[in-house]
Design a protein around this motif. Structure first.
Motif, PDB file in Angstrom:
ATOM      1  N   SER A 106      -7.333  -0.734  -4.102  1.00  0.00           N
ATOM      2  CA  SER A 106      -8.256  -0.861  -2.979  1.00  0.00           C
ATOM      3  C   SER A 106      -7.655  -0.212  -1.731  1.00  0.00           C
ATOM      4  CB  SER A 106      -8.612  -2.329  -2.718  1.00  0.00           C
ATOM      5  OG  SER A 106      -7.460  -3.077  -2.409  1.00  0.00           O
ATOM      6  N   GLU A 107      -8.539   0.190  -0.814  1.00  0.00           N
ATOM      7  CA  GLU A 107      -8.133   0.942   0.376  1.00  0.00           C
ATOM      8  C   GLU A 107      -7.700  -0.013   1.492  1.00  0.00           C
ATOM      9  OE1 GLU A 107      -8.301   2.912   4.109  1.00  0.00           O
ATOM     10  OE2 GLU A 107      -9.872   1.492   3.533  1.00  0.00           O
ATOM     11  N   ASP A 118      -1.788   7.939  -0.952  1.00  0.00           N
ATOM     12  CA  ASP A 118      -2.093   8.754  -2.122  1.00  0.00           C
ATOM     13  C   ASP A 118      -2.419  10.209  -1.771  1.00  0.00           C
ATOM     14  OD1 ASP A 118      -4.693   8.768  -1.113  1.00  0.00           O
ATOM     15  OD2 ASP A 118      -5.571   7.697  -2.819  1.00  0.00           O
ATOM     16  N   ALA A 151      -9.777   3.842   9.592  1.00  0.00           N
ATOM     17  CA  ALA A 151      -8.652   4.743   9.361  1.00  0.00           C
ATOM     18  C   ALA A 151      -8.597   5.790  10.474  1.00  0.00           C
ATOM     19  CB  ALA A 151      -8.800   5.428   8.004  1.00  0.00           C
ATOM     20  N   GLN A 185      -5.504   8.434   1.440  1.00  0.00           N
ATOM     21  CA  GLN A 185      -5.696   7.068   1.913  1.00  0.00           C
ATOM     22  C   GLN A 185      -4.521   6.197   1.476  1.00  0.00           C
ATOM     23  OE1 GLN A 185      -9.453   6.253  -0.077  1.00  0.00           O
ATOM     24  NE2 GLN A 185     -10.517   6.430   1.877  1.00  0.00           N
ATOM     25  N   TRP A 186      -4.379   5.069   2.156  1.00  0.00           N
ATOM     26  CA  TRP A 186      -3.401   4.062   1.746  1.00  0.00           C
ATOM     27  C   TRP A 186      -4.082   3.155   0.729  1.00  0.00           C
ATOM     28  CZ3 TRP A 186       1.668   4.014   3.129  1.00  0.00           C
ATOM     29  CH2 TRP A 186       2.038   4.864   4.168  1.00  0.00           C
ATOM     30  N   ARG A 187      -3.488   3.042  -0.477  1.00  0.00           N
ATOM     31  CA  ARG A 187      -4.076   2.289  -1.584  1.00  0.00           C
ATOM     32  C   ARG A 187      -3.154   1.161  -2.031  1.00  0.00           C
ATOM     33  NH1 ARG A 187      -9.375   3.303  -2.569  1.00  0.00           N
ATOM     34  NH2 ARG A 187      -9.820   5.459  -2.052  1.00  0.00           N
ATOM     35  N   ASP A 188      -3.767   0.010  -2.317  1.00  0.00           N
ATOM     36  CA  ASP A 188      -3.026  -1.130  -2.845  1.00  0.00           C
ATOM     37  C   ASP A 188      -2.368  -0.713  -4.161  1.00  0.00           C
ATOM     38  OD1 ASP A 188      -2.750  -3.594  -4.634  1.00  0.00           O
ATOM     39  OD2 ASP A 188      -3.223  -4.512  -2.708  1.00  0.00           O
ATOM     40  N   TYR A 198       0.841  -1.195   0.000  1.00  0.00           N
ATOM     41  CA  TYR A 198       0.000   0.000   0.000  1.00  0.00           C
ATOM     42  C   TYR A 198       0.874   1.242   0.000  1.00  0.00           C
ATOM     43  CZ  TYR A 198      -3.571  -3.339   1.249  1.00  0.00           C
ATOM     44  OH  TYR A 198      -4.405  -4.424   1.239  1.00  0.00           O
TER      45      TYR A 198
END
Length: 111
Positions: free
Chosen positions: A87-88, A76, A109, A79-82, A73
């Protein structure tokens, strides 16, 4: 993202994982054991399975290992995204932890 910004965001994520475990354990019989060592949090479920979340400082990523696989992750800005699917992180953690615990769990979160 600077190293300091990464560390702030990654620390907030790990603290939120720990706080979610505490909240889940108080509100249910999930009995998740969470252990923090440095930049890594290990969640252990009553059936012995684990989810491991750890910082990857050189890459400015957070990695998660679960029975479902290993995931990377990147923050961004919100949020932290794969890095593969987009995906979050907390949605994924909730899904994978729920599968391993055998009951619905919700990780959230940081506010």
């Amino acid at each position: 993202m600077t190293d300091l910004e990464y560390m702030d965001q990654a620390e907030a994520l790990l603290h939120a994982v720990e706080a979610s475990c505490d909240r889940i354990n108080e509100a249910s019989d999930a009995d998740i054991d969470n252990q923090r060592v440095g930049g890594m949090v290990t969640l252990t479920f009553p059936n012995g399975s684990q989810v491991i979340v750890n910082q990857q400082k050189p890459l400015h990523e957070v990695w998660m290992a679960a029975k479902a696989g290993g995931f990377h992750y990147r923050f961004d800005g919100g949020q932290w995204r794969d890095t593969k699917t987009g995906s979050e992180f907390f949605a994924d953690l909730s899904r994978y932890a729920s599968q391993q615990a055998g009951q619905a769990l919700r990780f959230v979160a940081p506010a």
